[in-house]
Design a protein around this motif. Structure first.
Motif, PDB file in Angstrom:
ATOM      1  N   ALA A 159      25.157   0.781  -3.953  1.00 56.02           N
ATOM      2  CA  ALA A 159      24.872  -0.464  -3.252  1.00 56.02           C
ATOM      3  C   ALA A 159      24.518  -1.555  -4.253  1.00 56.02           C
ATOM      4  N   ARG A 160      25.006  -2.741  -4.020  1.00 54.87           N
ATOM      5  CA  ARG A 160      24.698  -3.849  -4.915  1.00 54.87           C
ATOM      6  C   ARG A 160      23.431  -4.558  -4.473  1.00 54.87           C
ATOM      7  N   ILE A 161      23.359  -4.876  -3.172  1.00 54.29           N
ATOM      8  CA  ILE A 161      22.194  -5.586  -2.654  1.00 54.29           C
ATOM      9  C   ILE A 161      21.004  -4.649  -2.550  1.00 54.29           C
ATOM     10  N   GLY A 162      21.214  -3.471  -1.994  1.00 58.23           N
ATOM     11  CA  GLY A 162      20.115  -2.559  -1.712  1.00 58.23           C
ATOM     12  C   GLY A 162      19.386  -2.065  -2.942  1.00 58.23           C
ATOM     13  N   SER A 163      20.051  -1.999  -4.084  1.00 59.48           N
ATOM     14  CA  SER A 163      19.421  -1.442  -5.276  1.00 59.48           C
ATOM     15  C   SER A 163      18.563  -2.448  -6.029  1.00 59.48           C
ATOM     16  N   LYS A 164      18.657  -3.727  -5.701  1.00 62.96           N
ATOM     17  CA  LYS A 164      17.852  -4.743  -6.382  1.00 62.96           C
ATOM     18  C   LYS A 164      16.404  -4.669  -5.903  1.00 62.96           C
ATOM     19  N   PRO A 165      15.440  -4.712  -6.810  1.00 63.57           N
ATOM     20  CA  PRO A 165      14.036  -4.726  -6.377  1.00 63.57           C
ATOM     21  C   PRO A 165      13.649  -6.099  -5.853  1.00 63.57           C
ATOM     22  N   ILE A 166      12.685  -6.126  -4.945  1.00 59.86           N
ATOM     23  CA  ILE A 166      12.169  -7.377  -4.383  1.00 59.86           C
ATOM     24  C   ILE A 166      10.832  -7.655  -5.064  1.00 59.86           C
ATOM     25  N   THR A 167      10.732  -8.775  -5.751  1.00 61.34           N
ATOM     26  CA  THR A 167       9.475  -9.137  -6.399  1.00 61.34           C
ATOM     27  C   THR A 167       8.714 -10.093  -5.494  1.00 61.34           C
ATOM     28  N   PHE A 168       7.397  -9.965  -5.512  1.00 63.67           N
ATOM     29  CA  PHE A 168       6.562 -10.869  -4.722  1.00 63.67           C
ATOM     30  C   PHE A 168       5.326 -11.239  -5.528  1.00 63.67           C
ATOM     31  N   SER A 169       4.710 -12.380  -5.160  1.00 59.44           N
ATOM     32  CA  SER A 169       3.576 -12.901  -5.912  1.00 59.44           C
ATOM     33  C   SER A 169       2.277 -12.199  -5.517  1.00 59.44           C
ATOM     34  N   ASP A 170       1.199 -12.578  -6.184  1.00 61.26           N
ATOM     35  CA  ASP A 170      -0.111 -11.982  -5.906  1.00 61.26           C
ATOM     36  C   ASP A 170      -0.660 -12.403  -4.550  1.00 61.26           C
ATOM     37  N   SER A 171      -0.204 -13.538  -4.023  1.00 62.69           N
ATOM     38  CA  SER A 171      -0.710 -14.019  -2.734  1.00 62.69           C
ATOM     39  C   SER A 171      -0.106 -13.251  -1.554  1.00 62.69           C
ATOM     40  N   VAL A 172       0.860 -12.382  -1.829  1.00 56.66           N
ATOM     41  CA  VAL A 172       1.533 -11.612  -0.787  1.00 56.66           C
ATOM     42  C   VAL A 172       1.131 -10.145  -0.913  1.00 56.66           C
ATOM     43  N   THR A 173       0.829  -9.520   0.233  1.00 53.83           N
ATOM     44  CA  THR A 173       0.564  -8.080   0.241  1.00 53.83           C
ATOM     45  C   THR A 173       1.593  -7.403   1.134  1.00 53.83           C
ATOM     46  N   VAL A 174       2.164  -6.325   0.637  1.00 58.83           N
ATOM     47  CA  VAL A 174       3.165  -5.560   1.370  1.00 58.83           C
ATOM     48  C   VAL A 174       2.633  -4.141   1.550  1.00 58.83           C
ATOM     49  N   SER A 175       2.708  -3.634   2.791  1.00 61.23           N
ATOM     50  CA  SER A 175       2.290  -2.258   3.047  1.00 61.23           C
ATOM     51  C   SER A 175       3.336  -1.567   3.906  1.00 61.23           C
ATOM     52  N   VAL A 176       3.482  -0.258   3.701  1.00 63.25           N
ATOM     53  CA  VAL A 176       4.457   0.544   4.429  1.00 63.25           C
ATOM     54  C   VAL A 176       3.729   1.738   5.030  1.00 63.25           C
ATOM     55  N   SER A 177       3.937   1.970   6.334  1.00 63.43           N
ATOM     56  CA  SER A 177       3.318   3.128   6.982  1.00 63.43           C
ATOM     57  C   SER A 177       4.225   4.352   6.832  1.00 63.43           C
ATOM     58  N   ASP A 178       3.758   5.478   7.340  1.00 68.84           N
ATOM     59  CA  ASP A 178       4.535   6.717   7.259  1.00 68.84           C
ATOM     60  C   ASP A 178       5.825   6.649   8.065  1.00 68.84           C
ATOM     61  N   THR A 179       5.832   5.818   9.121  1.00 66.14           N
ATOM     62  CA  THR A 179       7.016   5.701   9.981  1.00 66.14           C
ATOM     63  C   THR A 179       7.898   4.514   9.604  1.00 66.14           C
ATOM     64  N   ASN A 180       7.727   4.006   8.372  1.00 69.43           N
ATOM     65  CA  ASN A 180       8.500   2.874   7.841  1.00 69.43           C
ATOM     66  C   ASN A 180       8.275   1.574   8.610  1.00 69.43           C
ATOM     67  N   VAL A 181       7.064   1.325   9.028  1.00 67.51           N
ATOM     68  CA  VAL A 181       6.705   0.021   9.573  1.00 67.51           C
ATOM     69  C   VAL A 181       6.197  -0.799   8.390  1.00 67.51           C
ATOM     70  N   VAL A 182       6.941  -1.850   8.046  1.00 74.03           N
ATOM     71  CA  VAL A 182       6.599  -2.681   6.894  1.00 74.03           C
ATOM     72  C   VAL A 182       5.815  -3.894   7.391  1.00 74.03           C
ATOM     73  N   THR A 183       4.657  -4.141   6.768  1.00 73.02           N
ATOM     74  CA  THR A 183       3.818  -5.292   7.108  1.00 73.02           C
ATOM     75  C   THR A 183       3.691  -6.151   5.862  1.00 73.02           C
ATOM     76  N   VAL A 184       3.980  -7.442   6.011  1.00 69.52           N
ATOM     77  CA  VAL A 184       3.907  -8.383   4.901  1.00 69.52           C
ATOM     78  C   VAL A 184       2.931  -9.484   5.284  1.00 69.52           C
ATOM     79  N   ASN A 185       1.878  -9.668   4.475  1.00 70.59           N
ATOM     80  CA  ASN A 185       0.898 -10.738   4.665  1.00 70.59           C
ATOM     81  C   ASN A 185       1.084 -11.757   3.565  1.00 70.59           C
ATOM     82  N   GLY A 186       0.967 -13.039   3.917  1.00 72.98           N
ATOM     83  CA  GLY A 186       1.102 -14.089   2.928  1.00 72.98           C
ATOM     84  C   GLY A 186       0.341 -15.317   3.347  1.00 72.98           C
ATOM     85  N   PRO A 187       0.484 -16.398   2.590  1.00 72.93           N
ATOM     86  CA  PRO A 187      -0.255 -17.619   2.902  1.00 72.93           C
ATOM     87  C   PRO A 187       0.117 -18.248   4.249  1.00 72.93           C
TER      88      PRO A 187
END
Length: 184
Positions: free
Chosen positions: A2-30
């Motif tokens: 995959a070309r798109i899928g293999s790229k990492p996603i970078t985020f700043s310190d003001s953003v927090t990303v969390s992933v649960s066991d069931t793949n629920v992704v939560t992103v908090n930001g300003p």
């Protein structure tokens, strides 16, 4: 691979990303918080300022979900940091838009005004053209919701092909047809 899928996603310190066991992704930001349920097959790892999405196998289903999962996470990170915006313009004599309270009031050539109540997550503003076309701006942190609200407003009176009257996106080109020609 995959070309798109293999790229990492970078985020700043003001953003927090969390992933649960069931793949629920939560992103908090300003600008707010977004939550998305991603396919449980995808393996999502977070390492010091980067999110990496991996797929378990090379099956066609997993390949198709790989890039989509990465794009959804990237859209959430972009939404909570910068936000999304869509602009629409209204063309036509007597066509106008105003805000009355929380609702968007549209005069689009019908015998009655149309009131559009947007969802709470979306902000709508109107820039009166002062004799020219009014511009409606739809803003929010959820890319899908902003696009959906803008599409619903456009569907209230899509541009017609002869004079171009109606609601359209600011960067949309509407090809005009030639009208009737008079018989000699």
């Amino acid at each position: 691979m995959a070309r798109i899928g293999s790229k990492p996603i970078t985020f700043s310190d003001s953003v927090t990303v969390s992933v649960s066991d069931t793949n629920v992704v939560t992103v908090n930001g300003p600008k707010g918080e977004l939550t998305e349920q991603l396919p449980p097959e995808m393996v999502i790892t977070i390492n010091d300022g980067e999110v990496v999405v991996d797929r378990p196998t090379d099956q066609k289903r997993h390949r198709s979900l790989h890039g989509m999962s990465r794009s959804l996470i990237l859209n959430m990170v972009t939404g909570v940091t910068e936000g999304y915006k869509k602009k629409l313009t209204i063309k036509g004599v007597g066509y106008r838009a105003t805000l009355s309270g929380e609702a968007l009031e549209l005069a689009l050539g019908f015998s009655h005004p149309i009131f559009f109540l947007p969802p709470e997550e979306v902000d709508i503003s109107v820039d009166s053209g002062r004799g020219k076309d009014d511009t409606i701006t739809v803003e929010g942190i959820d890319k899908q919701l902003v696009g959906q609200v803008a599409a619903k407003i456009r569907d209230l009176r899509p541009p017609e092909p002869y004079k171009g009257k109606g609601v359209r996106y600011v960067d949309e080109h509407v090809p005009l047809k030639a009208g009737k020609t008079a018989a000699r």
